[in-house]
Design an enzyme around this catalytic site. Sequence first.
Site, PDB file in Angstrom:
ATOM      1  N   GLY A  12       0.776  -1.227   0.000  1.00  0.00           N
ATOM      2  CA  GLY A  12       0.000   0.000   0.000  1.00  0.00           C
ATOM      3  C   GLY A  12       0.809   1.279   0.000  1.00  0.00           C
ATOM      4  O   GLY A  12       0.324   2.315   0.460  1.00  0.00           O
ATOM      5  N   THR A  13       2.035   1.264  -0.514  1.00  0.00           N
ATOM      6  CA  THR A  13       2.810   2.519  -0.542  1.00  0.00           C
ATOM      7  C   THR A  13       2.208   3.500  -1.536  1.00  0.00           C
ATOM      8  O   THR A  13       2.269   4.713  -1.333  1.00  0.00           O
ATOM      9  CB  THR A  13       4.293   2.272  -0.901  1.00  0.00           C
ATOM     10  OG1 THR A  13       4.394   1.762  -2.223  1.00  0.00           O
ATOM     11  CG2 THR A  13       4.940   1.333   0.096  1.00  0.00           C
ATOM     12  N   ASN A  14       1.572   2.991  -2.601  1.00  0.00           N
ATOM     13  CA  ASN A  14       0.890   3.905  -3.536  1.00  0.00           C
ATOM     14  C   ASN A  14      -0.368   4.479  -2.892  1.00  0.00           C
ATOM     15  O   ASN A  14      -0.702   5.643  -3.082  1.00  0.00           O
ATOM     16  CB  ASN A  14       0.547   3.169  -4.840  1.00  0.00           C
ATOM     17  CG  ASN A  14       1.735   3.112  -5.791  1.00  0.00           C
ATOM     18  OD1 ASN A  14       2.095   4.119  -6.387  1.00  0.00           O
ATOM     19  ND2 ASN A  14       2.357   1.957  -5.903  1.00  0.00           N
ATOM     20  N   ILE A  92      -7.761  -9.563 -11.593  1.00  0.00           N
ATOM     21  CA  ILE A  92      -8.317  -9.041 -12.845  1.00  0.00           C
ATOM     22  C   ILE A  92      -9.744  -8.531 -12.591  1.00  0.00           C
ATOM     23  O   ILE A  92     -10.525  -9.194 -11.898  1.00  0.00           O
ATOM     24  CB  ILE A  92      -8.351 -10.162 -13.912  1.00  0.00           C
ATOM     25  CG1 ILE A  92      -6.913 -10.650 -14.180  1.00  0.00           C
ATOM     26  CG2 ILE A  92      -8.995  -9.700 -15.210  1.00  0.00           C
ATOM     27  CD1 ILE A  92      -5.996  -9.597 -14.789  1.00  0.00           C
ATOM     28  N   LEU A  93     -10.066  -7.377 -13.123  1.00  0.00           N
ATOM     29  CA  LEU A  93     -11.420  -6.836 -12.959  1.00  0.00           C
ATOM     30  C   LEU A  93     -12.341  -7.487 -13.989  1.00  0.00           C
ATOM     31  O   LEU A  93     -11.939  -7.780 -15.108  1.00  0.00           O
ATOM     32  CB  LEU A  93     -11.415  -5.328 -13.165  1.00  0.00           C
ATOM     33  CG  LEU A  93     -10.544  -4.487 -12.210  1.00  0.00           C
ATOM     34  CD1 LEU A  93     -10.783  -3.011 -12.482  1.00  0.00           C
ATOM     35  CD2 LEU A  93     -10.829  -4.813 -10.768  1.00  0.00           C
ATOM     36  N   ASN A 107      -4.843   2.691 -13.174  1.00  0.00           N
ATOM     37  CA  ASN A 107      -3.910   1.705 -12.615  1.00  0.00           C
ATOM     38  C   ASN A 107      -2.494   2.230 -12.726  1.00  0.00           C
ATOM     39  O   ASN A 107      -2.168   2.982 -13.652  1.00  0.00           O
ATOM     40  CB  ASN A 107      -4.026   0.379 -13.394  1.00  0.00           C
ATOM     41  CG  ASN A 107      -3.078  -0.694 -12.881  1.00  0.00           C
ATOM     42  OD1 ASN A 107      -2.989  -0.936 -11.682  1.00  0.00           O
ATOM     43  ND2 ASN A 107      -2.342  -1.316 -13.808  1.00  0.00           N
ATOM     44  N   HIS A 109       1.382   0.926 -13.166  1.00  0.00           N
ATOM     45  CA  HIS A 109       2.156  -0.274 -13.511  1.00  0.00           C
ATOM     46  C   HIS A 109       3.640   0.091 -13.484  1.00  0.00           C
ATOM     47  O   HIS A 109       4.019   1.153 -14.022  1.00  0.00           O
ATOM     48  CB  HIS A 109       1.748  -0.802 -14.888  1.00  0.00           C
ATOM     49  CG  HIS A 109       2.492  -2.044 -15.287  1.00  0.00           C
ATOM     50  ND1 HIS A 109       2.211  -3.290 -14.752  1.00  0.00           N
ATOM     51  CD2 HIS A 109       3.536  -2.225 -16.132  1.00  0.00           C
ATOM     52  CE1 HIS A 109       3.063  -4.173 -15.253  1.00  0.00           C
ATOM     53  NE2 HIS A 109       3.864  -3.552 -16.096  1.00  0.00           N
TER      54      HIS A 109
HETATM   55  C1  GRF Z   1       4.728  -2.585  -6.573  1.00  0.00           C
HETATM   56  O1  GRF Z   1       5.396  -3.567  -7.336  1.00  0.00           O
HETATM   57  C2  GRF Z   1       4.308  -1.485  -7.463  1.00  0.00           C
HETATM   58  O2  GRF Z   1       5.283  -1.299  -8.462  1.00  0.00           O
HETATM   59  C3  GRF Z   1       3.047  -1.993  -8.070  1.00  0.00           C
HETATM   60  O3  GRF Z   1       2.436  -2.792  -7.059  1.00  0.00           O
HETATM   61  C4  GRF Z   1       3.442  -3.198  -6.103  1.00  0.00           C
HETATM   62  C5  GRF Z   1       3.094  -2.839  -4.687  1.00  0.00           C
HETATM   63  O4  GRF Z   1       2.790  -1.486  -4.620  1.00  0.00           O
HETATM   64  N1  GRF Z   1       2.203  -0.910  -8.485  1.00  0.00           N
HETATM   65  P1  GRF Z   1       2.199  -0.885  -3.237  1.00  0.00           P
HETATM   66  O5  GRF Z   1       3.387  -0.626  -2.354  1.00  0.00           O
HETATM   67  O6  GRF Z   1       1.287  -1.943  -2.638  1.00  0.00           O
HETATM   68  O7  GRF Z   1       1.485   0.364  -3.621  1.00  0.00           O
END
Ligand code: GRF
Length: 206
Positions: A12-14, A92-93, A107, A109
């Site tokens: 979940g960093t994004n 997949i949605l 999304n 990527h």
């Molecule tokens: C990472 O590989 C990112 O590149 C992709 O999903 C994975 C986990 O991201 N989008 P997050 O830290 O869970 O957001």
Amino acid sequence: MKGIGVLISGGGTNLQAIMDAIDQGRIPARINVVISDRPDAYGLVRAEKRGIPAFCINRKQYADSYAFNRAILEKLKEYKAEYVVLAGYLSILSPELVECYRNRIINIHPSLIPAFCGMGFYGHKVHQAVLDYGARLTGATVHFVDEGADTGPIIFQKSVEVMPDDTAETLSQRVLKVEHEILPRAVALLVQDKIKVSGRKVIIEE
Ligand code: GRF
């Protein structure tokens, strides 16, 4: 205030980058709900810490993808999500969900689509494929989600140079930083209806 639903599968960093951008006034919207397809996603903890309704809708508990996606769609509607962000989401949605949110799902990527994307390209597998191929540039892409895997019209891309001593881990860290930059920017434009799509072309009114 526009409402967003965020789908996650992992750390979940994004998601965190989006929450931080909202707190800093860079995204004029709110996250109404966070949904993970797996119970151990740390992103659920991040959401709970910030008081955002967070749910695991476990793929394994549904007979098929249609029923699983129907449960997700119902939760998104229950929490009045007008937009959906896939932030490290791996399932997949269904066509039904994509149609319901046509051009309102984006999304992130971790490569420069159309390279190193599609079925089976996720997480470190993407970065290892970049290294195995000997590519000199990689990066991150934010795109609209359509019925395909990583095939929707592209909104933003930003490149990352591959260094000679890179590993999948070191590369993923630099790409992740770029993800955390371009995804919140795309979300901010999306919720202000400043992103128009014409075929494969995306026009941005910044
Ligand atoms: C990472 O590989 C990112 O590149 C992709 O999903 C994975 C986990 O991201 N989008 P997050 O830290 O869970 O957001």
